[in-house]
Design a protein around this motif. Structure first.
Motif, PDB file in Angstrom:
ATOM      1  N   ARG A 362       0.833  -1.199   0.000  1.00  6.31           N
ATOM      2  CA  ARG A 362       0.000   0.000   0.000  1.00  6.31           C
ATOM      3  C   ARG A 362       0.876   1.260   0.000  1.00  6.31           C
ATOM      4  NH1 ARG A 362      -0.228   4.627   2.246  1.00  6.31           N
ATOM      5  NH2 ARG A 362       0.589   3.662   4.117  1.00  6.31           N
ATOM      6  N   ALA A 363       1.915   1.250   0.834  1.00  3.81           N
ATOM      7  CA  ALA A 363       2.796   2.415   0.903  1.00  3.81           C
ATOM      8  C   ALA A 363       3.455   2.687  -0.438  1.00  3.81           C
ATOM      9  CB  ALA A 363       3.854   2.201   1.989  1.00  3.81           C
ATOM     10  N   MET A 364       3.955   1.638  -1.094  1.00  2.00           N
ATOM     11  CA  MET A 364       4.641   1.814  -2.366  1.00  2.00           C
ATOM     12  C   MET A 364       3.667   2.163  -3.482  1.00  2.00           C
ATOM     13  SD  MET A 364       7.738   1.600  -1.564  1.00  2.00           S
ATOM     14  CE  MET A 364       8.730   1.321  -3.029  1.00  2.00           C
ATOM     15  N   ASP A 365       2.457   1.597  -3.449  1.00  4.00           N
ATOM     16  CA  ASP A 365       1.444   1.981  -4.426  1.00  4.00           C
ATOM     17  C   ASP A 365       1.150   3.475  -4.320  1.00  4.00           C
ATOM     18  OD1 ASP A 365       1.211  -0.594  -5.354  1.00  4.00           O
ATOM     19  OD2 ASP A 365      -0.684  -1.020  -4.342  1.00  4.00           O
ATOM     20  N   GLY A 366       1.055   3.969  -3.087  1.00  4.72           N
ATOM     21  CA  GLY A 366       0.752   5.379  -2.865  1.00  4.72           C
ATOM     22  C   GLY A 366       1.843   6.308  -3.360  1.00  4.72           C
ATOM     23  N   LEU A 367       3.078   5.830  -3.374  1.00  2.00           N
ATOM     24  CA  LEU A 367       4.203   6.661  -3.794  1.00  2.00           C
ATOM     25  C   LEU A 367       4.751   6.246  -5.158  1.00  2.00           C
ATOM     26  CD1 LEU A 367       6.306   7.113  -0.524  1.00  2.00           C
ATOM     27  CD2 LEU A 367       4.970   8.842  -1.730  1.00  2.00           C
ATOM     28  N   TYR A 368       3.993   5.487  -5.929  1.00  2.00           N
ATOM     29  CA  TYR A 368       4.531   4.967  -7.180  1.00  2.00           C
ATOM     30  C   TYR A 368       4.898   6.069  -8.165  1.00  2.00           C
ATOM     31  CZ  TYR A 368       5.488   1.509 -10.755  1.00  2.00           C
ATOM     32  OH  TYR A 368       6.120   0.722 -11.676  1.00  2.00           O
ATOM     33  N   CYS A 369       4.261   7.216  -8.042  1.00  2.00           N
ATOM     34  CA  CYS A 369       4.634   8.333  -8.927  1.00  2.00           C
ATOM     35  C   CYS A 369       6.063   8.790  -8.642  1.00  2.00           C
ATOM     36  CB  CYS A 369       3.667   9.505  -8.758  1.00  2.00           C
ATOM     37  SG  CYS A 369       3.777  10.361  -7.181  1.00  2.00           S
ATOM     38  N   VAL A 370       6.553   8.535  -7.424  1.00  2.00           N
ATOM     39  CA  VAL A 370       7.914   8.908  -7.060  1.00  2.00           C
ATOM     40  C   VAL A 370       8.879   7.772  -7.336  1.00  2.00           C
ATOM     41  CG1 VAL A 370       9.406   9.642  -5.158  1.00  2.00           C
ATOM     42  CG2 VAL A 370       7.014  10.380  -5.220  1.00  2.00           C
ATOM     43  N   THR A 371       8.487   6.574  -6.992  1.00  2.44           N
ATOM     44  CA  THR A 371       9.421   5.455  -6.992  1.00  2.44           C
ATOM     45  C   THR A 371       9.372   4.597  -8.244  1.00  2.44           C
ATOM     46  OG1 THR A 371       7.826   3.925  -5.981  1.00  2.44           O
ATOM     47  CG2 THR A 371       9.122   5.300  -4.503  1.00  2.44           C
ATOM     48  N   GLY A 372       8.311   4.693  -9.029  1.00  2.00           N
ATOM     49  CA  GLY A 372       8.112   3.762 -10.126  1.00  2.00           C
ATOM     50  C   GLY A 372       9.105   3.932 -11.251  1.00  2.00           C
ATOM     51  N   HIS A 373       9.424   2.818 -11.893  1.00  4.29           N
ATOM     52  CA  HIS A 373      10.277   2.840 -13.076  1.00  4.29           C
ATOM     53  C   HIS A 373       9.423   3.028 -14.334  1.00  4.29           C
ATOM     54  CE1 HIS A 373      13.679   1.627 -10.690  1.00  4.29           C
ATOM     55  NE2 HIS A 373      12.971   0.640 -10.202  1.00  4.29           N
ATOM     56  N   ALA A 374       8.111   2.960 -14.161  1.00  7.91           N
ATOM     57  CA  ALA A 374       7.197   3.147 -15.285  1.00  7.91           C
ATOM     58  C   ALA A 374       6.693   4.597 -15.279  1.00  7.91           C
ATOM     59  CB  ALA A 374       6.043   2.161 -15.171  1.00  7.91           C
ATOM     60  N   HIS A 375       5.601   4.847 -15.991  1.00  8.83           N
ATOM     61  CA  HIS A 375       5.085   6.200 -16.108  1.00  8.83           C
ATOM     62  C   HIS A 375       4.343   6.605 -14.841  1.00  8.83           C
ATOM     63  CE1 HIS A 375       1.759   3.537 -17.140  1.00  8.83           C
ATOM     64  NE2 HIS A 375       0.948   4.509 -16.781  1.00  8.83           N
ATOM     65  N   THR A 376       4.238   7.925 -14.626  1.00  5.30           N
ATOM     66  CA  THR A 376       3.490   8.447 -13.487  1.00  5.30           C
ATOM     67  C   THR A 376       2.006   8.243 -13.739  1.00  5.30           C
ATOM     68  OG1 THR A 376       5.168  10.107 -13.080  1.00  5.30           O
ATOM     69  CG2 THR A 376       2.982  10.530 -12.167  1.00  5.30           C
ATOM     70  N   ASN A 377       1.293   7.777 -12.724  1.00  5.10           N
ATOM     71  CA  ASN A 377      -0.124   7.493 -12.889  1.00  5.10           C
ATOM     72  C   ASN A 377      -0.900   8.119 -11.745  1.00  5.10           C
ATOM     73  OD1 ASN A 377      -2.685   6.408 -13.280  1.00  5.10           O
ATOM     74  ND2 ASN A 377      -1.881   4.434 -13.982  1.00  5.10           N
ATOM     75  N   HIS A 378      -1.256   9.391 -11.905  1.00  2.73           N
ATOM     76  CA  HIS A 378      -1.941  10.097 -10.836  1.00  2.73           C
ATOM     77  C   HIS A 378      -3.358   9.575 -10.624  1.00  2.73           C
ATOM     78  CE1 HIS A 378       1.194  13.102 -10.347  1.00  2.73           C
ATOM     79  NE2 HIS A 378       1.271  13.190 -11.661  1.00  2.73           N
ATOM     80  N   VAL A 379      -3.976   9.051 -11.671  1.00  2.00           N
ATOM     81  CA  VAL A 379      -5.331   8.530 -11.533  1.00  2.00           C
ATOM     82  C   VAL A 379      -5.351   7.360 -10.567  1.00  2.00           C
ATOM     83  CG1 VAL A 379      -7.259   7.456 -12.742  1.00  2.00           C
ATOM     84  CG2 VAL A 379      -5.980   9.298 -13.839  1.00  2.00           C
ATOM     85  N   ASN A 380      -4.399   6.440 -10.707  1.00  2.00           N
ATOM     86  CA  ASN A 380      -4.332   5.293  -9.802  1.00  2.00           C
ATOM     87  C   ASN A 380      -4.130   5.732  -8.367  1.00  2.00           C
ATOM     88  OD1 ASN A 380      -4.757   3.447 -11.772  1.00  2.00           O
ATOM     89  ND2 ASN A 380      -2.620   2.818 -11.988  1.00  2.00           N
ATOM     90  N   ILE A 381      -3.274   6.724  -8.157  1.00  3.68           N
ATOM     91  CA  ILE A 381      -3.005   7.199  -6.803  1.00  3.68           C
ATOM     92  C   ILE A 381      -4.271   7.794  -6.200  1.00  3.68           C
ATOM     93  CG2 ILE A 381      -1.697   8.902  -5.463  1.00  3.68           C
ATOM     94  CD1 ILE A 381       0.562   8.507  -7.486  1.00  3.68           C
ATOM     95  N   LEU A 382      -5.025   8.558  -7.006  1.00  5.42           N
ATOM     96  CA  LEU A 382      -6.262   9.139  -6.514  1.00  5.42           C
ATOM     97  C   LEU A 382      -7.257   8.057  -6.133  1.00  5.42           C
ATOM     98  CD1 LEU A 382      -8.086  11.556  -5.983  1.00  5.42           C
ATOM     99  CD2 LEU A 382      -8.726  11.524  -8.408  1.00  5.42           C
ATOM    100  N   LEU A 383      -7.400   7.031  -6.976  1.00  2.00           N
ATOM    101  CA  LEU A 383      -8.317   5.939  -6.682  1.00  2.00           C
ATOM    102  C   LEU A 383      -7.907   5.195  -5.425  1.00  2.00           C
ATOM    103  CD1 LEU A 383      -8.925   4.511 -10.271  1.00  2.00           C
ATOM    104  CD2 LEU A 383     -10.505   5.864  -8.884  1.00  2.00           C
ATOM    105  N   ILE A 384      -6.588   4.958  -5.258  1.00  2.00           N
ATOM    106  CA  ILE A 384      -6.097   4.287  -4.062  1.00  2.00           C
ATOM    107  C   ILE A 384      -6.438   5.102  -2.822  1.00  2.00           C
ATOM    108  CG2 ILE A 384      -3.995   3.593  -2.819  1.00  2.00           C
ATOM    109  CD1 ILE A 384      -2.816   2.890  -5.579  1.00  2.00           C
ATOM    110  N   SER A 385      -6.213   6.425  -2.877  1.00  2.00           N
ATOM    111  CA  SER A 385      -6.492   7.286  -1.737  1.00  2.00           C
ATOM    112  C   SER A 385      -7.971   7.261  -1.386  1.00  2.00           C
ATOM    113  CB  SER A 385      -6.039   8.716  -2.043  1.00  2.00           C
ATOM    114  OG  SER A 385      -4.659   8.758  -2.284  1.00  2.00           O
ATOM    115  N   LEU A 386      -8.837   7.296  -2.407  1.00  2.00           N
ATOM    116  CA  LEU A 386     -10.273   7.221  -2.150  1.00  2.00           C
ATOM    117  C   LEU A 386     -10.667   5.889  -1.537  1.00  2.00           C
ATOM    118  CD1 LEU A 386     -11.643   8.886  -5.424  1.00  2.00           C
ATOM    119  CD2 LEU A 386     -11.606   9.871  -3.117  1.00  2.00           C
ATOM    120  N   PHE A 387      -9.974   4.814  -1.958  1.00  2.00           N
ATOM    121  CA  PHE A 387     -10.233   3.491  -1.398  1.00  2.00           C
ATOM    122  C   PHE A 387      -9.918   3.462   0.098  1.00  2.00           C
ATOM    123  CE2 PHE A 387      -8.474  -0.810  -0.464  1.00  2.00           C
ATOM    124  CZ  PHE A 387      -9.665  -1.516  -0.567  1.00  2.00           C
ATOM    125  N   TYR A 388      -8.790   4.099   0.494  1.00  2.00           N
ATOM    126  CA  TYR A 388      -8.422   4.145   1.910  1.00  2.00           C
ATOM    127  C   TYR A 388      -9.494   4.903   2.713  1.00  2.00           C
ATOM    128  CZ  TYR A 388      -3.811   3.112   0.030  1.00  2.00           C
ATOM    129  OH  TYR A 388      -2.768   2.566  -0.648  1.00  2.00           O
TER     130      TYR A 388
END
Length: 394
Positions: A362-388
């Motif tokens: 969960r922690a890494m999913d939330g920060l994937y825009c910072v840590t990911g080797h792939a593209h930044t995905n703000h939509v996923n982060i927003l959905l994850i935050s709403l899920f929490y």
């Protein structure tokens, strides 16, 4: 059998595993390669498993070897395992490091907590803006768990914000007061507030306040008001458990944990008051290695021959620095991982509900825009935050 071990390091690449060998042990540092060679000889003398040693300094190199040659063994921390399996790596977790030798079950979680001195009742977990914080180390590779509290604040606290470029260092610098965030990699400029509380006055050269031990010392010596630690850090350095001079007279009862609900509890109540949880470093194999061979490797590494047992977790014999030598320096033994938890996602906490909510995944999913080797995905982060938020409210 000794071919891989004796080749010059510059020539080591990816060699097919001989059918006479049980596995190849891929190491990531020169001291680790040397240790592997000595262990190889001891296992061979004892008539145990047969393995070769390889050495790969490239980022993700050993995990790439596992993808190409499944019978490759490598030790990884949770951060590298998270990124590699997210990018399609096919692994299974077979062993977990144990840092206590007192845990009855197979493997365990360690918890990320925020620690303050008793008496500072005004401090709250979601009200740390402007406060001086002791961080163990700037790290997104999972070796210190530093990413868990930062992800927690980013996910749950509106006042902790990052810009569209996901500049987490800038966000931390603006949010906290004069703090200490050791960074041997040089990503943090020493004129930032993040370095003001370090004993050296710099982030890049800080040693005294580095790691969990250092972050706790930073708190003890009032360089910071809050320290992000693991649940067992305070107990390791208080109540007479250490002979180091700075720990003289320290009592665990003089410290408190900051809880998500705004309360404070004693440090022994960490299982009711934590920011997230993390698994220990793990030993992985290729996903398709047969169960029989997997069990053989598990038992052999967990129960090494006598002379190998004297060296397998030893660091001083191979290096004078604080770098890991195959296993982390705190490792006391290895625990066998079985069943569903051999899947990296399950091991790291990739499940729905409360377990996922506080997991390292969960922690890494939330920060994937910072840590990911792939593209930044703000939509996923927003959905994850709403899920929490949904979980918390309902």
């Amino acid at each position: 059998m000794m071919l891989t071990l004796l080749l010059p390091l510059t020539l080591l690449a990816h060699f097919p595993l001989s059918s006479a060998l049980d596995f190849n042990w891929c190491t990531k540092t020169p001291p680790g390669f040397r240790k592997c060679g000595e262990l190889q000889q001891e296992y061979q003398s004892a008539g145990s498993v047969e393995f070769s040693c390889s050495h790969d300094l490239a980022e993700g190199g050993c995990l790439q070897e596992v993808n190409e040659e499944p019978n490759t063994v490598v030790s990884v921390n949770p951060g590298k395992l998270y990124h590699s399996q997210r990018l399609g790596g096919r692994y299974k977790v077979i062993l977990a490091e144990d840092y206590s030798s007192a845990v009855a079950h197979t493997y365990y979680r360690y918890y990320s907590v925020a620690v303050v001195k008793a008496g500072r009742r005004h401090l709250k977990l979601l009200d740390l803006k402007g406060k001086k914080v002791c961080h163990g180390q700037y790290d997104y590779q999972g070796s210190t768990g530093w990413d868990i509290p930062i992800s927690y604040l980013y996910t749950y606290h509106r006042r902790f914000k990052m810009d569209d470029r996901c500049n987490v260092l800038d966000a931390i610098n603006r949010y906290f007061g004069a703090s200490c965030l050791p960074d041997s990699g040089g990503s943090i400029t020493d004129n930032m507030r993040l370095c003001a509380a370090c004993s050296s006055g710099t982030c890049s050269r800080e040693v005294k306040y580095r790691g969990y031990k250092g972050a706790f010392r930073c708190l003890v010596e009032d360089a910071g008001e809050v320290a992000f630690l693991t649940h067992n850090t305070v107990s390791q350095w208080t109540d007479g458990q250490s002979t180091e001079s700075w720990t003289a007279g320290l009592k665990s009862s003089d410290y408190r944990l900051l809880c998500p609900d705004g309360s404070q509890v004693t440090v022994d109540n960490y299982n009711q008051c934590f920011i997230g949880w993390m698994r220990p470093n793990a030993v992985v194999l290729g996903q398709d290695v047969p169960a029989g061979l997997t069990t053989k490797i598990q038992n052999s590494l967990r129960n090494p021959p006598l002379r190998a047992a004297e060296r397998i977790f030893n660091m001083d014999r191979y290096t004078q620095s604080d770098e890991d030598v195959i296993f982390s320096g705190e490792t006391k033994e290895l625990r066998i991982v079985e069943g569903r938890e051999q899947d990296p996602g399950e091991y790291l906490g990739d499940t729905v509900g409360r377990s996922y909510q506080y997991s390292y995944t969960r922690a890494m999913d939330g920060l994937y825009c910072v840590t990911g080797h792939a593209h930044t995905n703000h939509v996923n982060i927003l959905l994850i935050s709403l899920f929490y938020v949904f979980i918390i409210l309902f």
